[in-house]
Motif scaffolding. Structure first.
Motif, short mmCIF file in Angstrom:
data_model
loop_
_atom_site.label_atom_id
_atom_site.label_comp_id
_atom_site.label_asym_id
_atom_site.label_seq_id
_atom_site.Cartn_x
_atom_site.Cartn_y
_atom_site.Cartn_z
N ALA A 27 41.98 24.63 43.08
CA ALA A 27 41.49 25.34 41.89
C ALA A 27 40.50 24.46 41.15
N GLU A 28 39.65 25.12 40.35
CA GLU A 28 38.73 24.43 39.46
C GLU A 28 38.74 25.15 38.12
N ALA A 29 38.36 24.43 37.05
CA ALA A 29 38.29 25.04 35.73
C ALA A 29 37.27 24.30 34.89
N GLY A 30 36.69 25.01 33.90
CA GLY A 30 35.66 24.44 33.06
C GLY A 30 36.13 23.97 31.71
N ASP A 31 37.42 24.17 31.38
CA ASP A 31 37.98 23.67 30.12
C ASP A 31 39.50 23.64 30.24
N GLY A 32 40.14 23.06 29.23
CA GLY A 32 41.58 22.87 29.30
C GLY A 32 42.37 24.16 29.37
N GLN A 33 42.02 25.14 28.55
CA GLN A 33 42.76 26.40 28.55
C GLN A 33 42.63 27.12 29.89
N SER A 34 41.43 27.10 30.47
CA SER A 34 41.23 27.72 31.78
C SER A 34 42.06 27.01 32.84
N ALA A 35 42.17 25.70 32.72
CA ALA A 35 42.98 24.94 33.68
C ALA A 35 44.44 25.35 33.58
N LEU A 36 44.95 25.43 32.35
CA LEU A 36 46.34 25.83 32.15
C LEU A 36 46.58 27.24 32.68
N ASP A 37 45.65 28.14 32.39
CA ASP A 37 45.78 29.52 32.86
C ASP A 37 45.75 29.59 34.39
N ALA A 38 44.89 28.80 35.01
CA ALA A 38 44.77 28.82 36.47
C ALA A 38 46.05 28.33 37.14
N ILE A 39 46.64 27.27 36.60
CA ILE A 39 47.88 26.76 37.17
C ILE A 39 49.00 27.78 36.98
N ALA A 40 49.05 28.40 35.80
CA ALA A 40 50.07 29.42 35.54
C ALA A 40 49.91 30.60 36.49
N SER A 41 48.67 30.98 36.76
CA SER A 41 48.41 32.10 37.67
C SER A 41 48.89 31.78 39.09
N LEU A 42 48.63 30.54 39.53
CA LEU A 42 49.13 30.14 40.86
C LEU A 42 50.65 30.21 40.91
N ASP A 44 52.69 31.97 39.01
CA ASP A 44 53.16 33.36 38.87
C ASP A 44 53.05 34.12 40.19
N ARG A 45 52.06 33.75 41.00
CA ARG A 45 51.87 34.43 42.29
C ARG A 45 52.66 33.77 43.42
N GLY A 46 53.46 32.76 43.05
CA GLY A 46 54.27 32.08 44.04
C GLY A 46 53.49 31.15 44.94
N LEU A 47 52.29 30.76 44.48
CA LEU A 47 51.45 29.84 45.26
C LEU A 47 51.66 28.41 44.77
N PRO A 48 51.41 27.43 45.64
CA PRO A 48 51.61 26.04 45.22
C PRO A 48 50.67 25.66 44.07
N VAL A 49 51.22 24.98 43.07
CA VAL A 49 50.38 24.44 42.00
C VAL A 49 49.84 23.10 42.47
N PRO A 50 48.76 22.61 41.87
CA PRO A 50 48.19 21.33 42.35
C PRO A 50 49.13 20.16 42.14
N ASP A 51 49.13 19.24 43.08
CA ASP A 51 49.89 18.00 42.92
C ASP A 51 49.21 17.09 41.91
N VAL A 52 47.86 17.13 41.92
CA VAL A 52 47.07 16.23 41.08
C VAL A 52 45.95 17.03 40.41
N VAL A 53 45.71 16.75 39.14
CA VAL A 53 44.58 17.33 38.42
C VAL A 53 43.63 16.21 38.02
N LEU A 54 42.35 16.34 38.42
CA LEU A 54 41.31 15.43 37.94
C LEU A 54 40.77 16.04 36.66
N MET A 55 41.05 15.39 35.52
CA MET A 55 40.83 15.99 34.20
C MET A 55 39.74 15.26 33.42
N ASP A 56 38.67 15.99 33.07
CA ASP A 56 37.67 15.45 32.16
C ASP A 56 38.28 15.39 30.76
#
Length: 217
Positions: A27-42, A44-56
């Protein structure tokens, strides 16, 4: 996962880490809220969440420090590496206080960044050499004598071997370096770290190291 408000930065980082066949960008995201939403979406769909986040750090809306705190609170199994162009102690200190397990500059060598991804996935902490001493110095300055005694008590039940592991971690050693120093298997080091976390009730390696210094060790 790569989180950065500059699309070209995300693209470059994605190309860099994808060179390692053992790393997938999920996954990729352009800001913190989008990152949180993307992980939550993964999740919720039963998909693996990232092990590591490279965070600006510096992003519009929810910045990297806020996002790190929110992600760690909601998804404690996700490890965050603060990756920024700004070589400032405050960014490292705030990021680590928020729960990040590492801090690197974006101009770090490609192999250093991929090594950091693997290290965080294994539960290790990663800091730039210059930042490490400064962050630990600032951490130790926050402790009063009473607090030092209280925090020191957290390590009272550790075995001699476990205390040696903590000392080597505080010296900045990786699991493999600890294993070499103690002449044991790396798997034994990982088991020791797990027992240390259980006995102390601390969150991760960064908390072990900072608490060790706060306790005046």
């Amino acid at each position: 996962m790569i989180v950065d408000d500059h699309e070209l930065e995300r693209f470059a980082l994605s190309l860099l880490v994808r060179r390692d066949p053992q790393i997938d960008v999920v996954a990729e995201a352009g800001d913190g809220q989008s990152a949180l939403d993307a992980i939550a979406s993964l999740a919720d769909r039963g998909l693996p969440v990232p092990d590591v986040v490279l965070m600006d750090v510096r992003m519009p809306g929810m910045d990297g420090t806020q996002a790190t705190r929110r992600i760690i609170e909601r998804f404690p199994g996700v490890h965050v590496l603060i990756l920024t162009t700004y070589d400032q102690d405050d960014y490292a200190f705030k990021g680590l206080s928020a729960g990040a397990m590492g801090f690197l500059l974006k101009d770090a060598r490609a192999e250093d960044i991929t090594h950091a991804v693997h290290a965080l996935a294994e539960g290790e902490a990663v800091l730039t050499p210059r930042i490490t001493r400064e962050v630990l110095d600032r951490t130790s300055e926050l402790s009063t004598t009473d607090e030092q005694r209280r925090l020191g008590a957290l390590f009272a039940d550790l075995s001699p071997r476990e205390r040696q592991v903590v000392e080597l971690m505080a010296d900045g050693r990786s699991n493999s370096e600890i294993a070499d120093a103690m002449v044991i298997q790396e798997a034994s080091v990982r088991r020791s770290v797990s027992r240390i976390l259980t006995k102390t009730g601390l969150r991760d390696r960064v908390q072990i190291i900072s608490t060790w210094y706060k306790a005046g060790r």
